[in-house]
Design a protein around this motif. Sequence first.
Motif, mmCIF file in Angstrom:
data_model
loop_
_atom_site.group_PDB
_atom_site.id
_atom_site.type_symbol
_atom_site.label_atom_id
_atom_site.label_comp_id
_atom_site.label_asym_id
_atom_site.label_seq_id
_atom_site.Cartn_x
_atom_site.Cartn_y
_atom_site.Cartn_z
ATOM 1 N N SER A 74 12.356 4.948 -4.497
ATOM 2 C CA SER A 74 12.905 6.182 -5.083
ATOM 3 C C SER A 74 13.817 5.869 -6.272
ATOM 4 C CB SER A 74 13.669 6.958 -4.011
ATOM 5 O OG SER A 74 14.311 8.078 -4.544
ATOM 6 N N ASN A 75 14.648 4.818 -6.131
ATOM 7 C CA ASN A 75 15.529 4.420 -7.236
ATOM 8 C C ASN A 75 14.719 3.979 -8.452
ATOM 9 O OD1 ASN A 75 18.046 4.897 -6.060
ATOM 10 N ND2 ASN A 75 18.043 2.940 -4.999
ATOM 11 N N LEU A 76 13.638 3.255 -8.214
ATOM 12 C CA LEU A 76 12.788 2.815 -9.329
ATOM 13 C C LEU A 76 12.223 4.011 -10.083
ATOM 14 C CD1 LEU A 76 10.778 -0.168 -7.780
ATOM 15 C CD2 LEU A 76 12.639 -0.292 -9.437
ATOM 16 N N LYS A 77 11.775 5.025 -9.353
ATOM 17 C CA LYS A 77 11.220 6.214 -10.005
ATOM 18 C C LYS A 77 12.291 6.955 -10.791
ATOM 19 C CE LYS A 77 7.470 6.716 -6.672
ATOM 20 N NZ LYS A 77 6.908 7.466 -5.517
ATOM 21 N N MET A 78 13.506 6.937 -10.265
ATOM 22 C CA MET A 78 14.608 7.556 -10.993
ATOM 23 C C MET A 78 14.874 6.806 -12.296
ATOM 24 S SD MET A 78 18.599 7.923 -9.844
ATOM 25 C CE MET A 78 18.821 6.166 -10.062
ATOM 26 N N PHE A 79 14.910 5.435 -12.230
ATOM 27 C CA PHE A 79 15.091 4.640 -13.446
ATOM 28 C C PHE A 79 13.999 4.957 -14.460
ATOM 29 C CE2 PHE A 79 17.298 1.164 -10.806
ATOM 30 C CZ PHE A 79 18.553 1.615 -11.176
ATOM 31 N N LEU A 80 12.776 5.073 -13.970
ATOM 32 C CA LEU A 80 11.637 5.297 -14.856
ATOM 33 C C LEU A 80 11.726 6.639 -15.558
ATOM 34 C CD1 LEU A 80 8.914 4.164 -15.822
ATOM 35 C CD2 LEU A 80 7.847 5.281 -13.864
#
Length: 534
Positions: A458-464
């Motif tokens: 979820s954090n990765l998708k937020m960064f993206l």
Amino acid sequence: MDNIIIELNRDKVKNDVTIVQQIVSSISFRIKNDQAFYQAKLIDHQLFLFIRDYYLDILRQWRIGQVLDPISSQIFTQIAILFAELCFNAADDDVDQLKQLLIHESFINEIRTCLKDIATNGKHLQDQQVEAIDYILRSIHYLQKGRKDIQSIPMLSKLLDSVVDCVCSNYFLDMFKQIAELEKFNEAQTFLLDTCTNYISWHNGDHYNDTCIAVRTALLNSFNSWFQNQLLSFHKLSRITIKVIGQLCITLIGGNANDEEVFPQSIREGYCTMIDQISSILNTIMKSETIDEITKDLIRVLAQNLYSLTMTNDLRTYIKNKNIVQLLLKLANIEDETIQFHIYRILASIMTEEDMKTLQNSTKIANVFLRFLINLIDDSSRIPRFHNLLRSLKILVQHDQIKEELTKQGILSLLLRCVTESKFDPIKVRLSALNILLALTFNDNAACQLKDNPQFISNLKMFLNSHSEPQFQRVAENLLWKLEKEEAAITKSNETSTISDITMKKYDIMLSYSHTDKDLCYRIHDRLIKDNFL
């Protein structure tokens, strides 16, 4: 304590130095020996303000040349030691009270005036009472160590400038030139050589780069000239001398240079000379039959200095050309974790990826870096070392066995903290940790653990989707592909393609590389041609 203040407000009592000394001695004794008294959190009591102002009055008298009576001389130093003990043992809850007590304009300004006298004309250096300045400077150092918010207070930035002036002075240099012969320091030597260099070496606030430039401009050539004379007699250096060399070189070299930075020619030549000298001493040490504890102290300092000199492409190339890898591998066999930590960081900086894969002792390397990561991740006083540890790990995790060992030993939870906790620097910590995690996804065990962590995904998708820094988006996209899409893509490719289909396809490839890695890039190019990709 309230009753003491009432009594002290009477002029007769206030001016009785014997009574004041008894009060200071009593408080010092109780702080050391009475835990309940220390835990009572009495630092904001008016009595401590009285003691500070009493010290300030003595300091003014001493600075203008008044001769202190024996009791006043004792109180002068006693109060400084008391404040140093309070700051050294301070818990976070004590910090605000100590700030109010010590970061006081007239108090700091008087100390700065004293330091100016020392830097410009050497005043007070022949007086044992300089010890009272020494301990006050230690107090402020203990209070601001690891606390950038305190280091950034303008009043303390000016104090730092005054300390730097002392270290860059001719009086420091004259004293330093005699350091090789000293087993023990007197009060002035302790203040100028030890306390002042220690004060600036731990400072990592906004003035860090300016401090490094000032110190290296003033001292680098003189330091190298002195160090050259120690190449054959380094085994005679005392522990206190080695300690001062380490503290001075932290600032003399600095550790915040970037890859592309090019130093002025005179500074570059000075650093190259230092690299030659360090290599010479380390080579001589490794030819000896035994290595005692003092020699290990020296190796720790020299190895840390050599690592600090790997920060730019230019100096890294100079070190590579000295062909010291075999020497460093021998040093890594010394049973000392700090030495091993520095040596492996140097190797990570100067070895090619192919050479890195030949490293032995992957378990030991992983152990060393994991223990240092555990010790540094929450240590606000060692932030530069923490940043540089991650910089080294980004390179070391190219080694498959090191990937495996780090994963088995539980590094993922620490790296996930680095990525997700907002207290960490976005580029030097969070982005570095993402890059390390990306490298670790090429290990099946690490990849499985990360795939099973929905919060991380979820954090990765937020960064993206929301991060403005393109580097974050790029790494996040690569991680998501490895963790969510790669397996499906490979399965689909296997179902729809044959080997002949794949070999008939044309590929467009762009190789982006640093000029220092052009030989590696050419090898990649040649291999791609050999495999019919180009």
